[in-house]
Design a protein around this motif. Structure first.
Motif, PDB file in Angstrom:
ATOM      1  N   PHE A   1      -4.838 -19.280 -56.553  1.00  0.00           N
ATOM      2  CA  PHE A   1      -5.569 -18.498 -55.552  1.00  0.00           C
ATOM      3  C   PHE A   1      -5.137 -18.842 -54.134  1.00  0.00           C
ATOM      4  CE2 PHE A   1      -8.775 -18.013 -58.881  1.00  0.00           C
ATOM      5  CZ  PHE A   1      -9.294 -16.757 -58.626  1.00  0.00           C
ATOM      6  N   THR A   2      -5.125 -17.814 -53.275  1.00  0.00           N
ATOM      7  CA  THR A   2      -5.052 -18.027 -51.830  1.00  0.00           C
ATOM      8  C   THR A   2      -6.492 -18.065 -51.319  1.00  0.00           C
ATOM      9  OG1 THR A   2      -5.027 -15.666 -51.327  1.00  0.00           O
ATOM     10  CG2 THR A   2      -2.868 -16.763 -51.624  1.00  0.00           C
TER      11      THR A   2
ATOM     12  N   VAL B   1      -4.755 -24.220 -65.777  1.00  0.00           N
ATOM     13  CA  VAL B   1      -4.835 -24.882 -64.485  1.00  0.00           C
ATOM     14  C   VAL B   1      -5.306 -23.913 -63.411  1.00  0.00           C
ATOM     15  CG1 VAL B   1      -3.438 -26.050 -62.728  1.00  0.00           C
ATOM     16  CG2 VAL B   1      -2.978 -26.473 -65.136  1.00  0.00           C
ATOM     17  N   LEU B   2      -6.147 -24.412 -62.531  1.00  0.00           N
ATOM     18  CA  LEU B   2      -6.612 -23.682 -61.359  1.00  0.00           C
ATOM     19  C   LEU B   2      -5.951 -24.310 -60.144  1.00  0.00           C
ATOM     20  CD1 LEU B   2      -8.583 -21.575 -60.149  1.00  0.00           C
ATOM     21  CD2 LEU B   2     -10.310 -23.372 -60.125  1.00  0.00           C
ATOM     22  N   ALA B   3      -5.352 -23.474 -59.275  1.00  0.00           N
ATOM     23  CA  ALA B   3      -4.653 -24.011 -58.100  1.00  0.00           C
ATOM     24  C   ALA B   3      -5.057 -23.247 -56.853  1.00  0.00           C
ATOM     25  CB  ALA B   3      -3.147 -23.916 -58.300  1.00  0.00           C
ATOM     26  N   GLN B   4      -5.011 -23.941 -55.740  1.00  0.00           N
ATOM     27  CA  GLN B   4      -5.168 -23.325 -54.419  1.00  0.00           C
ATOM     28  C   GLN B   4      -3.797 -23.385 -53.751  1.00  0.00           C
ATOM     29  OE1 GLN B   4      -8.025 -21.881 -53.390  1.00  0.00           O
ATOM     30  NE2 GLN B   4      -8.879 -22.455 -55.364  1.00  0.00           N
ATOM     31  N   ILE B   5      -3.357 -22.242 -53.182  1.00  0.00           N
ATOM     32  CA  ILE B   5      -2.048 -22.172 -52.533  1.00  0.00           C
ATOM     33  C   ILE B   5      -2.186 -21.541 -51.151  1.00  0.00           C
ATOM     34  CG2 ILE B   5      -0.748 -22.016 -54.691  1.00  0.00           C
ATOM     35  CD1 ILE B   5      -0.571 -18.946 -54.179  1.00  0.00           C
ATOM     36  N   GLU B   6      -1.186 -21.787 -50.317  1.00  0.00           N
ATOM     37  CA  GLU B   6      -1.099 -21.091 -49.032  1.00  0.00           C
ATOM     38  C   GLU B   6      -0.727 -19.639 -49.312  1.00  0.00           C
ATOM     39  OE1 GLU B   6      -1.823 -22.164 -46.074  1.00  0.00           O
ATOM     40  OE2 GLU B   6      -2.088 -24.273 -46.562  1.00  0.00           O
TER      41      GLU B   6
END
Length: 186
Positions: free
Chosen positions: A54-55, A127-132
């Motif tokens: 996600f952003t 997996v859950l990720a936070q991205i720019e």
């Protein structure tokens, strides 16, 4: 609740039938926890990760890649094998960067699922990720892959799943798990 839950069977005999770069096929004779003796073909396959990235403005990464099993371009979430010596978090960071050019700011393991427990040892870590919202590096593919990656609204991803355009069981499981157990915590 179930008396034999989690109890492994005893492998009585095993013969390697095929060994390739991604998996090995073995014939096994197994004594099950219920006392049955069965013959099975088992695909020995390493673990993988599937990443819901996600952003801050609720966009997610979606990939399009040729998949030999369906002989077509296929829509899915970023994913890949966990290399020997890597943790799932390290693999998720590496795969995100290689496949999409986006770097993870934060990564959280949601759960681990089996792909097809009836004949394969493969497990996928969801997996859950936070991205720019901007790429930090150029994509770097393996020699036998080419991946198109786009940011789309999360609501659009759910529509694509509902329409049957995203068919990857790992992608569907990742979004489903997120919806059931993680979404309200974000």
């Amino acid at each position: 609740m179930f008396k034999n839950e989690g109890i492994p069977g005893k492998i009585l005999a095993q013969k390697e039938i095929y060994k390739g770069p991604i998996f090995t096929l073995n014939k096994q004779k197994i004594k099950t926890p219920d006392g049955l003796t069965v013959d099975r073909d088992v695909i020995l396959h390493g673990s993988a990760v599937t990443i819901l990235a996600f952003t801050a403005d609720q966009h997610v990464l979606l990939n399009s890649e040729y998949r030999v099993g369906v002989n077509a371009e296929s829509l899915s979430l970023p994913a890949g094998l966990i290399n020997e010596g890597e943790t799932p978090v390290q693999a998720a960071k590496r795969e995100l960067l290689e496949e999409t050019g986006y770097q993870a700011k934060k990564i959280e393991i949601m759960t681990t699922s089996t792909v097809s427990a009836g004949f394969s040892t493969e497990k996928v870590v969801l997996v859950l990720a936070q991205i720019e919202s901007t790429k930090t590096k150029q994509q770097h593919f393996d020699s036998d892959e080419f991946i198109n990656s786009q940011l789309i609204r999360y609501s659009h991803l759910k529509q694509l799943i509902a329409q049957g355009r995203v068919r990857s069981s790992q992608a569907i499981a990742t979004v489903g798990y997120y919806e059931m157990f993680c979404k309200d915590k974000q």
